[in-house]
Design a protein around this motif. Sequence first.
Motif, short mmCIF file in Angstrom:
data_model
loop_
_atom_site.label_atom_id
_atom_site.label_comp_id
_atom_site.label_asym_id
_atom_site.label_seq_id
_atom_site.Cartn_x
_atom_site.Cartn_y
_atom_site.Cartn_z
N VAL A 1 0.69 -1.31 0.28
CA VAL A 1 0.00 0.01 0.15
C VAL A 1 0.97 1.38 0.16
CG1 VAL A 1 -1.48 1.42 1.57
CG2 VAL A 1 -1.87 -1.13 1.27
N PHE A 2 1.84 1.32 0.85
CA PHE A 2 2.71 2.41 0.97
C PHE A 2 3.49 2.59 -0.32
CE2 PHE A 2 6.68 4.26 2.60
CZ PHE A 2 6.31 5.68 3.02
N PHE B 1 1.78 7.40 -7.50
CA PHE B 1 0.70 8.63 -7.66
C PHE B 1 1.45 9.85 -6.84
CE2 PHE B 1 -1.49 4.64 -7.27
CZ PHE B 1 -2.37 4.69 -8.42
N SER B 2 1.26 9.75 -5.62
CA SER B 2 2.03 11.05 -4.91
C SER B 2 2.27 10.47 -3.47
CB SER B 2 1.01 12.18 -4.97
OG SER B 2 -0.03 11.95 -4.31
N GLY C 1 -2.99 11.82 -1.87
CA GLY C 1 -3.11 10.62 -1.05
C GLY C 1 -2.12 10.00 -0.40
N GLY C 2 -0.86 10.81 -0.59
CA GLY C 2 0.40 10.23 0.15
C GLY C 2 0.21 9.85 1.49
N VAL C 3 -0.29 11.05 2.24
CA VAL C 3 -0.36 10.73 3.77
C VAL C 3 -1.37 9.76 3.83
CG1 VAL C 3 -0.92 12.23 5.80
CG2 VAL C 3 0.00 13.28 3.79
N ASP C 4 -2.44 9.59 3.13
CA ASP C 4 -3.45 8.35 3.52
C ASP C 4 -2.70 6.89 3.34
OD1 ASP C 4 -5.50 10.27 4.05
OD2 ASP C 4 -5.33 10.75 1.95
N HIS D 1 -1.23 1.58 10.05
CA HIS D 1 -2.40 0.61 10.52
C HIS D 1 -1.95 -0.81 10.11
CE1 HIS D 1 -5.19 2.80 12.50
NE2 HIS D 1 -5.53 3.69 11.62
N LEU D 2 -1.60 -0.89 8.66
CA LEU D 2 -1.32 -2.67 8.67
C LEU D 2 -0.12 -3.08 9.29
CD1 LEU D 2 -2.18 -2.31 4.73
CD2 LEU D 2 -3.54 -3.57 6.51
N THR D 3 0.95 -2.38 9.12
CA THR D 3 2.16 -2.85 9.98
C THR D 3 2.02 -2.75 11.30
OG1 THR D 3 3.33 -0.53 10.00
CG2 THR D 3 3.90 -2.05 8.05
#
Lengths: 313, 577
Positions: free
Chosen positions: B137-138, B144-145, B166-169, B176-178
Amino acid sequence: MTIIPPALRPPRPFPTTRRRLALALAAVTVVSLAAAGPAFANFWTPESGGSPNADRIHSLYVIVLVVAGVVFFGVEGALLYALFRFRARKGAVAAQIRGNTRLEIGWTIGAAVILVVLATVTFIKLPGIRNPDDSGPGGLQTAGAPILTAQVDNRQPPNGKSLRIAVNGQQYIWRYTYPDGDSNTLNNPFSYTEMVVPTDTTVTLDIRAQDVAHSWWVPKLGGKFDAVPGYTNHTWFKIPAKFAGATFAKGTVFTGQCAELCGRNHANMIARVRAVTPAQFEQWIAQRKSDVAQADDTAAAGRKKLDAQLNGQ
Amino acid sequence: MATTEIARPAASAAVPQIAAHDVRPERTGWTSWVTTTDHKKIGIMYLVLTFVFFIMGGVEALLIRLQLSQADNTLLTPQKYNELFTLHGTTMIFLFVVPVMAGFGNYLLPLMIGARDMAFPKLNALSFWLLAAGGVVFYASIFFSPPECGWTCYTPLAESSYLPSGGVDAWIYLIHLTGLSSLIGAINFYATIANMRAPGMGWGRLPLFVWAILVYAILLILALPVIAGAVTLLLTDRHFGTHFFDPTSGGSPLLWQHLFWFFGHPEVYIMVLPGFGIISEVIPVFARKPIFGYKAVAASTVVIAFLGLLVWAHHMFSTPSPTVVLVFFMMSSFLIAVPTGVKIFNWIGTLWRGTIEFTTPLLYCVGFIGTFLIGGITGIFVAIFPIDWQLTDTYFVVAHFHYVIVGGAVFAVFAGVHYWFPKITGRMMSEPLGKLSFWLVLIGFHVTFFVQHAIGLDGMPRRVYEYPDVGHLELYNLISTIGSFILALGVGVIVINVVRSLKRGAVAGPDPWKANTLEWFTQSPPPVNNFDTIPRIRSVEPMKDIRREVARQADRLAALQPAATVASMGPETQGTV
C-alpha cells in the motif's frame, strides 16, 4: 624449574609502561582534537558569540563534551584493550566468570554519578540561558518610553524592560512586528525575513505560526524555538555593542533558517537579524512607520478613486 | 568446523542424540511459501521481505546523499526530495528495522525455547501478510503522490489543507497495517514465550535474545495502540471533518506530537532491544565465556523498556512547553542511560579474559558496541534541553539517531545474519567476504555519519533539499556522501555473500560455532517439527551442557571399549539417523 601452563597463570597485571603509553596516547588525541577545533570552526561545538544565552549554551556544551570525551576514551579504550589482549591464542583458556555483583553495582553507581554531575551543572547554567539579562548601558535608552514594554506573560529581564518583537512564521517567510507603544497592533512597523534590532538591548521574542509548524533559529543568537499554530513560544537575545556598524548597512547580519519541516520550500525560509546601534534602530523604526503610513495613505487614496469610479458609472 | 560427536552405540540409548524425523512430506514450490504456517518459513519470508525494503530505503538514502553532495544542487526538486526522505525514514523504521527483528524472532524463538512452532501459527502467517500488505500500500503511492511530511508527519502540515494528495493516507494505512501486523506478532511472541518453553527453562534460563523479544513484544503491545489511535484521528481530520489537530477550530498540533512520540520513543527501544539481544547471544559464543552478569543484562532490558515509556517529550524540547516538563524529560532521559551503560559494561565484561575468535558475527558485535556507544554519548547532549535547543532538528540529531539505530540495530542484524545463516540454510557464509563487508560497513558508516555532527553544529537543519556554500558545509557533505557509497558497497558485499553461500557455502552441520542455545541442537536447516526430543534445560547454556554430556559419555565409552565404537561422523549425516 616448573612450567605453569598458561591456563593456570594468574592474569598479568596491566603493565605500567603500557598504561603510561595508553594515557599519553589518549592525552595526545585529546590535545590534537582540541587544537583541530579552532582550525575547523564549529566542528566540535555549536555556534555562539552573538548573544549571552548562546555563549552559555556553548560553555555548557563544552563541559558535557569534556565529560563525554573521558567516557568515550575510557569505554572504547577498554573495548579495544579487551579485543587485543584477550584474542584467541594457542593455549589461552577463557575464564568462566559469570558476573560480579560488586562490579555491577559499582558501574551502575558510577554511571549515575556522572549523570548527577551533568544534571547539576545544567541546573546551575539553566537560569542564565532561559531568563533574559538586563539591557546594557549602551542599549536602547528609552526606559519608561512605550517602545520598551514591561509584560508579565513572558520571561522578562530582572528590570522588566525589553524590546519585545512578535515573530510570525508562515510558509515560507518570517514576519516581524515591532512594538509602537499602543495597543493597536495593526499599524505597527513590521519587516519580513530581516529583523533589525539595537545592540546591547535585550530583545524578547513572541514566536507564533499562522499555518503549519515552523522553528525559529539563528544559531549564533541561541537555540531553536518552535512556532506552533495556536501557541506562543518565547526566547530572547542580546547582541553585544561591537556588532553594530558605523552605518545601518554595515551592521552585522546573523543568519538562520526555519528548522522544522514546513513544506517544499522549507530550505529557503531564511531568517536574518541585523544588529544596529540604538540610534540607527530608532531612525529605522521611524522610517518604517512613515513608510507604512504613506503606503496606507496611498492605498486609501486609491480606494477612494476606485469607489468614485464605481459610483460614477 | 565440523562438530565431532559420537555415533549411537546399539546398546546404549542414554547418549543425547541430534535426531529428528519428518512427520509429513513437506510441500514444495511457491505454494508452500504462500500457504505456510511454519514459523521458520514465515521467518525467512520476513527476513527476505524486510531486506528488500532495506535495499529500497538504502537507494532512497543514496539519492538524498547525491542531492546533498554539492551546495545548491538541482538534481532533485524540493518535492521529490521531501518525498524521498519521507519514504526513507518510513521504510527503514516500519518496513525494515522493526519487522526484521520480528523475522529473527519468528525463526529463532521457538527453536531457542525448544518449541515446535509459535503458539498461534495461523496468526503468525497473518502477521507476515499484513506487513507485506502495508509495504505494498505504501509503495503503491510512488505511482501517484508519495507522502512528503517526513516519517513523523507533523500536523498541521499533514492535514489535508496542506497536503491534500493521497500520500499521507497511504502512510496512515501503512501505519495501520504494519501496526496490526506487529501487534498480532507481539501477542504471539508473548504467548509462545509464556507457555511453550522447554522443560526446565525457567525465567532465569531464558536466552537473552528471548528476553529481548519478550520485552519487544510488551513494548509493541503498549505503544502501538497509541499511534493507531493518533493516525485514525489524523485520517478523520483529513477526510471526515474533525479538527483534532487543527488549531483554528480548537484542535492542537502539539497533541499529535505527544501521541506520536508516546509511540515513537518506545519504538526506538522496540528497534534496539532485540539488537541488544542478538549481541548478548553472539558475544559469549565467540568469547568462549558465559555472558557477564546474565541477570543484570536481562533486568536492564526490562528497566530500559519501562523508562523508554517515560521519555517521549525529549523529542519536543523546542516546543512551547513549561520548564517543569523539560526538566522531567531531561531527567528521565538521563536515567535511561544507566541501564544502557550497564549493558555495554557487561558486554565488555564478557569479552574480558575470554578467548575471542574474530569471526564476522563477532566483528559486527564489536562494531555495534563501539558505534552504539557514540550514539549513547551524543544522546546525553540532546537530552540536556538547553543544549538540545541548539542541536534538535539539525544534522547533529540525524547523526545521533543513525548512530543509535544503525549502531544499535542494523549492526546487530548483520551480526545475526552471519551468525544464524548456517542454521537457516545449512551452509556457512564466506568469512573473507564477511570480513570485507564488515570493514566496508564500519568505515562507510562512520565516514557518512560522524561528519554529520559537525554539519549540524555548523547550523544546517535536517530535511532541507539544498544548502548554501558557506563555511565547510560543502566539504563535510561531500565526505558524508562518499561515506554513504562505501556503506552501500559493504551492504552489497553482504548480499553477494548471502546469495553465493546459499549454493556454494561449506556445509555447516548442526552446531558450527559451538554455540550455547537450543537452536543448535537440531539439523541445519531444522526439520518442520524442529525437534524430536526436547532436552531438559539445566542452565542458560543448554548446548554447552549437551556437548559436555556427550564428551563425558564418549570418554566413558572410550574407557570401556577402546577406539572401536568411537567414530567421528561427517556433520551432514548427523541427526538423520
